[in-house]
Motif scaffolding. Structure first.
Motif, short mmCIF file in Angstrom:
data_model
loop_
_atom_site.label_atom_id
_atom_site.label_comp_id
_atom_site.label_asym_id
_atom_site.label_seq_id
_atom_site.Cartn_x
_atom_site.Cartn_y
_atom_site.Cartn_z
N LEU A 3 -1.29 6.86 -1.25
CA LEU A 3 0.13 6.54 -1.25
C LEU A 3 0.62 6.62 -2.69
CD1 LEU A 3 2.14 5.42 0.90
CD2 LEU A 3 1.53 3.16 0.12
N THR A 4 1.73 7.29 -2.93
CA THR A 4 2.30 7.33 -4.28
C THR A 4 3.47 6.35 -4.30
OG1 THR A 4 1.65 9.64 -4.51
CG2 THR A 4 3.29 8.80 -6.06
N THR A 5 3.27 5.25 -5.02
CA THR A 5 4.25 4.17 -5.04
C THR A 5 5.07 4.20 -6.33
OG1 THR A 5 2.83 2.55 -6.13
CG2 THR A 5 2.63 2.74 -3.72
N ARG A 6 6.22 3.58 -6.27
CA ARG A 6 7.11 3.51 -7.43
C ARG A 6 6.52 2.59 -8.50
NH1 ARG A 6 11.13 -0.19 -8.62
NH2 ARG A 6 10.89 -1.18 -6.60
N LEU A 31 11.11 -0.08 8.79
CA LEU A 31 9.87 -0.17 8.02
C LEU A 31 8.94 -1.16 8.72
CD1 LEU A 31 11.25 -0.21 4.36
CD2 LEU A 31 10.55 1.75 5.76
N LYS A 32 7.82 -0.64 9.24
CA LYS A 32 6.95 -1.46 10.07
C LYS A 32 5.53 -1.60 9.55
CE LYS A 32 9.66 -0.33 14.17
NZ LYS A 32 10.44 -1.51 14.25
N LYS A 33 5.18 -0.85 8.52
CA LYS A 33 3.81 -0.93 7.98
C LYS A 33 3.86 -1.20 6.48
CE LYS A 33 1.48 1.78 11.48
NZ LYS A 33 1.05 0.60 12.19
N PHE A 34 3.14 -2.25 6.08
CA PHE A 34 3.13 -2.69 4.69
C PHE A 34 1.71 -3.04 4.26
CE2 PHE A 34 7.42 -3.48 6.08
CZ PHE A 34 8.20 -3.25 4.96
N THR A 35 1.52 -3.17 2.97
CA THR A 35 0.29 -3.71 2.43
C THR A 35 0.67 -4.64 1.29
OG1 THR A 35 -1.96 -3.17 1.69
CG2 THR A 35 -0.16 -1.87 0.73
N LEU A 36 -0.19 -5.58 0.97
CA LEU A 36 0.05 -6.50 -0.15
C LEU A 36 -0.66 -5.96 -1.38
CD1 LEU A 36 -0.25 -10.20 1.04
CD2 LEU A 36 1.68 -9.09 -0.05
N MET A 37 0.05 -5.89 -2.49
CA MET A 37 -0.54 -5.40 -3.73
C MET A 37 -0.21 -6.36 -4.86
SD MET A 37 0.36 -1.36 -3.36
CE MET A 37 -1.02 -0.83 -4.33
N HIS A 38 -1.03 -6.30 -5.91
CA HIS A 38 -0.71 -7.06 -7.12
C HIS A 38 -1.11 -6.23 -8.33
CE1 HIS A 38 -4.97 -8.14 -6.61
NE2 HIS A 38 -4.98 -8.31 -7.91
N ASP A 39 -0.56 -6.57 -9.45
CA ASP A 39 -0.81 -5.85 -10.69
C ASP A 39 -2.14 -6.31 -11.26
OD1 ASP A 39 -0.84 -4.62 -13.13
OD2 ASP A 39 1.19 -5.19 -13.68
N GLU A 40 -3.15 -5.46 -11.15
CA GLU A 40 -4.48 -5.85 -11.62
C GLU A 40 -4.54 -6.04 -13.12
OE1 GLU A 40 -7.39 -3.27 -9.88
OE2 GLU A 40 -6.67 -3.73 -7.85
N SER A 55 5.76 -0.97 1.17
CA SER A 55 5.93 -0.20 2.40
C SER A 55 4.99 1.00 2.41
CB SER A 55 7.38 0.29 2.51
OG SER A 55 7.50 1.20 3.59
N ILE A 56 4.38 1.25 3.57
CA ILE A 56 3.53 2.44 3.74
C ILE A 56 4.42 3.64 4.08
CG2 ILE A 56 1.68 3.46 5.14
CD1 ILE A 56 0.74 1.10 3.33
N GLU A 57 5.44 3.43 4.93
CA GLU A 57 6.29 4.54 5.35
C GLU A 57 7.26 5.00 4.27
OE1 GLU A 57 6.25 2.13 9.40
OE2 GLU A 57 6.65 1.54 7.36
N GLU A 58 7.66 4.10 3.39
CA GLU A 58 8.63 4.41 2.34
C GLU A 58 8.02 3.98 1.00
OE1 GLU A 58 11.42 5.94 0.48
OE2 GLU A 58 11.73 5.99 2.64
N PRO A 59 7.18 4.84 0.40
CA PRO A 59 6.42 4.45 -0.79
C PRO A 59 7.27 3.96 -1.97
CG PRO A 59 5.61 6.52 0.07
CD PRO A 59 6.86 6.19 0.83
#
Length: 155
Positions: A3-6, A31-40, A55-59
């Protein structure tokens, strides 16, 4: 899945980390699919306060979220069970509650929305956004001073 995220650039997302929101989220029903991320890079051994619901569908779409107990230790929202039944049976061990964070240019005006929490069943990886029944929780709860005090206490 790549996934290429902003915010995080190109990232690899494991299927097991995808949270399904069958009804979407408020304002973004598609938007129905998400993941949780944090700044490592912010990872100093402590749990990061602010995470991102990516969002998985809208990176290009990610919203900052956090555990409401960090800023409101007595947070105990009343939520109509019928409004969250699509996430499955919830036990205390399987539930994750997150609230959205609004971060304006003036960080001292940072707030969280205690009125519309995300309720996630981590066992089934299903989530929903609910509206709190009790009206003693504001949509814009100021958190800057609380986070500053927490940071000072942990230094």
């Amino acid at each position: 899945m790549k996934l290429t995220t902003r915010i995080f650039g190109e990232v690899e997302i494991e299927d097991s980390k995808i949270i399904s929101f069958p009804n979407g989220i408020i304002g973004f029903p598609d938007l129905k699919k998400f993941t949780l991320m944090h700044d490592e890079s912010d990872d100093n051994g402590a749990t990061n306060t602010i995470k991102w619901l990516q969002s998985i569908e809208e990176p290009g779409f990610a919203m900052p979220v956090m555990d409401p107990l960090v800023v409101c230790p007595d947070y105990s929202p009343e939520i109509d069970r019928t409004k969250i039944e699509d996430v499955g049976d919830l036990s205390d061990d399987d539930i994750l509650v997150l609230v959205t964070v609004t971060v304006p240019h003036d960080l001292t005006k940072m707030t969280v929305n205690l009125m519309g929490p995300f309720v996630i069943n981590v066992k089934e990886m299903k989530g929903t956004q609910a509206i709190v029944e009790n009206d003693n929780y504001p949509v814009k709860f100021p958190i800057y001073d609380i986070l500053k005090k927490n940071k000072e206490a942990n230094s």
